[in-house]
Scaffold this motif. Structure first.
Motif, PDB file in Angstrom:
ATOM      1  N   PHE A   3      14.907  16.406  -2.218  1.00  0.00           N
ATOM      2  CA  PHE A   3      15.766  15.248  -1.958  1.00  0.00           C
ATOM      3  C   PHE A   3      15.609  14.704  -0.544  1.00  0.00           C
ATOM      4  CE2 PHE A   3      18.616  14.348  -5.550  1.00  0.00           C
ATOM      5  CZ  PHE A   3      18.187  15.332  -6.415  1.00  0.00           C
ATOM      6  N   GLN A  49      29.071  12.875  -0.381  1.00  0.00           N
ATOM      7  CA  GLN A  49      29.766  11.731  -0.960  1.00  0.00           C
ATOM      8  C   GLN A  49      31.094  12.177  -1.570  1.00  0.00           C
ATOM      9  OE1 GLN A  49      27.591   9.876  -4.116  1.00  0.00           O
ATOM     10  NE2 GLN A  49      28.333   7.849  -3.558  1.00  0.00           N
ATOM     11  N   SER A  67      18.399  20.682   1.210  1.00  0.00           N
ATOM     12  CA  SER A  67      17.822  19.595   1.993  1.00  0.00           C
ATOM     13  C   SER A  67      18.583  19.344   3.298  1.00  0.00           C
ATOM     14  CB  SER A  67      17.830  18.315   1.146  1.00  0.00           C
ATOM     15  OG  SER A  67      17.591  17.200   1.949  1.00  0.00           O
ATOM     16  N   ASN A  93      18.902  28.926  -5.423  1.00  0.00           N
ATOM     17  CA  ASN A  93      18.125  29.795  -6.314  1.00  0.00           C
ATOM     18  C   ASN A  93      17.776  31.126  -5.652  1.00  0.00           C
ATOM     19  OD1 ASN A  93      18.222  27.983  -8.412  1.00  0.00           O
ATOM     20  ND2 ASN A  93      16.384  26.906  -7.743  1.00  0.00           N
ATOM     21  N   LEU A 115      19.027  23.944 -10.884  1.00  0.00           N
ATOM     22  CA  LEU A 115      19.244  25.337 -10.483  1.00  0.00           C
ATOM     23  C   LEU A 115      18.907  26.341 -11.572  1.00  0.00           C
ATOM     24  CD1 LEU A 115      22.688  24.878  -8.680  1.00  0.00           C
ATOM     25  CD2 LEU A 115      20.382  24.579  -7.753  1.00  0.00           C
TER      26      LEU A 115
HETATM   27  C1  LIG Z   1      21.722  14.821  -7.377  1.00  0.00           C
HETATM   28  S1  LIG Z   1      22.103  15.512  -5.790  1.00  0.00           S
HETATM   29  C2  LIG Z   1      23.853  15.744  -5.862  1.00  0.00           C
HETATM   30  C3  LIG Z   1      24.521  15.792  -4.517  1.00  0.00           C
HETATM   31  C4  LIG Z   1      26.044  15.959  -4.554  1.00  0.00           C
HETATM   32  N1  LIG Z   1      26.421  17.190  -5.154  1.00  0.00           N
HETATM   33  C5  LIG Z   1      26.705  14.778  -5.255  1.00  0.00           C
HETATM   34  O1  LIG Z   1      27.155  14.913  -6.408  1.00  0.00           O
HETATM   35  O2  LIG Z   1      26.758  13.695  -4.631  1.00  0.00           O
HETATM   36  C6  LIG Z   1      21.472  17.160  -5.923  1.00  0.00           C
HETATM   37  C7  LIG Z   1      21.544  17.949  -4.631  1.00  0.00           C
HETATM   38  O3  LIG Z   1      21.173  19.298  -4.920  1.00  0.00           O
HETATM   39  C8  LIG Z   1      20.360  19.767  -3.863  1.00  0.00           C
HETATM   40  N2  LIG Z   1      19.547  20.883  -4.359  1.00  0.00           N
HETATM   41  C9  LIG Z   1      18.512  20.842  -5.214  1.00  0.00           C
HETATM   42  N3  LIG Z   1      18.016  22.072  -5.432  1.00  0.00           N
HETATM   43  C10 LIG Z   1      18.767  22.917  -4.681  1.00  0.00           C
HETATM   44  C11 LIG Z   1      18.741  24.315  -4.455  1.00  0.00           C
HETATM   45  N4  LIG Z   1      17.848  25.097  -5.041  1.00  0.00           N
HETATM   46  N5  LIG Z   1      19.651  24.843  -3.625  1.00  0.00           N
HETATM   47  C12 LIG Z   1      20.574  24.057  -3.006  1.00  0.00           C
HETATM   48  N6  LIG Z   1      20.630  22.728  -3.172  1.00  0.00           N
HETATM   49  C13 LIG Z   1      19.749  22.158  -3.994  1.00  0.00           C
HETATM   50  C14 LIG Z   1      19.554  18.556  -3.450  1.00  0.00           C
HETATM   51  O4  LIG Z   1      18.993  18.698  -2.165  1.00  0.00           O
HETATM   52  C15 LIG Z   1      20.594  17.452  -3.543  1.00  0.00           C
HETATM   53  O5  LIG Z   1      21.299  17.293  -2.344  1.00  0.00           O
END
Ligand SMILES: C[S@@+](CC[C@H](N)C(=O)[O-])C[C@H]1O[C@@H](n2cnc3c(N)ncnc32)[C@H](O)[C@@H]1O
Length: 261
Positions: A3, A49, A67, A93, A115
């Motif tokens: 992201f 957000q 990220s 993870n 995840l």
């Molecule tokens: C679609 S966004 C949603 C952000 C927030 N939760 C929202 O609803 O506005 C997904 C988020 O999950 C994070 N993400 C993806 N894989 C991840 C991981 N393995 N561990 C932690 N965060 C992760 C991404 O960096 C991103 O910020």
């Protein structure tokens, strides 16, 4: 899925209104029966957000995300650093950056499909406070016939001819809840935290995908991506008459989860 490159545009692209985000937080606090001093952990907190609205509450909030650029956007939302808010870079993870037996609410929004389910279950049990702990997952639900859903379904079916089918988010959520209940959790009935109307055009979906590095969470060659989107454009033209046709539909934000303790 990375992201980092989406951090600056994430909220305008997938944005929820401020009222919706505040409503989600209030509903989550009520569902989890959160009390002053309780500890909340958000997995994949992103740009904050939603998470930023935990800050004014009398709770300790820890948000972690893979990220760093997404978390940097989160920090910009807070007028000043808040004592009760901790933002940490971490991979959900792997081992979560949270102490054992400390969390009263484990919250994750729009992230579950990225995840490893086993890790989510295992780490949630590890960090759950022994007396009171709830896991809540939030998802945006679109009407089946919304222009966004129809465009996504068609895009995924075009893609499935050459690559794997995109993962189905609601199915993953059901699997996660099942694994939690198998390990002793009880189900919390789903709640609609917010509902709103959207007006979208087929062109908006096409343009948002043309501007992204991947499709349906998959990294594709530029050639394959263009091919899928060109064929989608032809299909959309026939289906909707014209690409700029505005189509109204309802979206909702659903919270569901389990009570661990
Ligand atoms: C679609 S966004 C949603 C952000 C927030 N939760 C929202 O609803 O506005 C997904 C988020 O999950 C994070 N993400 C993806 N894989 C991840 C991981 N393995 N561990 C932690 N965060 C992760 C991404 O960096 C991103 O910020």
């Amino acid at each position: 899925m990375n992201f980092d490159d989406q951090a600056k545009t994430f909220e305008t692209r997938t944005g929820l209104s401020e009222t919706t985000c505040q409503g989600i937080v209030k509903t989550a606090l009520a569902l989890a029966k959160i009390q002053p001093g309780d500890r909340i952990v958000e997995v994949g907190a992103g740009t904050g957000q939603i998470g930023q609205w935990f800050a004014p509450e009398s709770v300790h909030y820890l948000g972690f995300d893979l990220s760093a650029p997404m978390l940097e956007e989160f920090r910009q939302h807070l007028d000043t650093p808040q004592e009760n808010v901790h933002l940490v870079q971490g991979d959900a993870n792997q081992h979560w950056p949270v102490e054992d037996s400390t969390a009263n609410l484990i919250f994750s929004s729009r992230t579950l499909h990225l995840l490893n389910l086993e890790q989510v279950v295992q780490e949630s049990w590890r960090i759950a406070q022994a007396e009171r702990a709830v896991v809540l997952m939030g998802t945006v639900q679109r009407q089946k016939n919304s222009v966004k859903n129809q465009m996504r379904d068609k895009m995924q079916s075009l893609l499935a001819q050459k690559t794997l089918q995109g993962r189905q988010k609601n199915q993953l959520l059901r699997q996660l809840i099942e694994r939690f209940t198998q390990s002793g959790a009880s189900v919390i009935e789903p709640v609609i935290a917010s509902r709103w109307k959207v007006v979208n055009t087929p062109r908006q979906s096409l343009e948002s995908w043309r501007g992204k590095a991947n499709l349906a969470g998959m990294e594709l060659s530029e050639e394959l991506k263009q091919d899928v989107l060109d064929r989608l454009e032809i299909w959309a033209q026939e289906k909707f008459g014209e690409l700029d046709q505005p189509i109204e539909s309802e979206e909702t934000y659903r919270l569901q989860g389990v009570r661990l303790n």
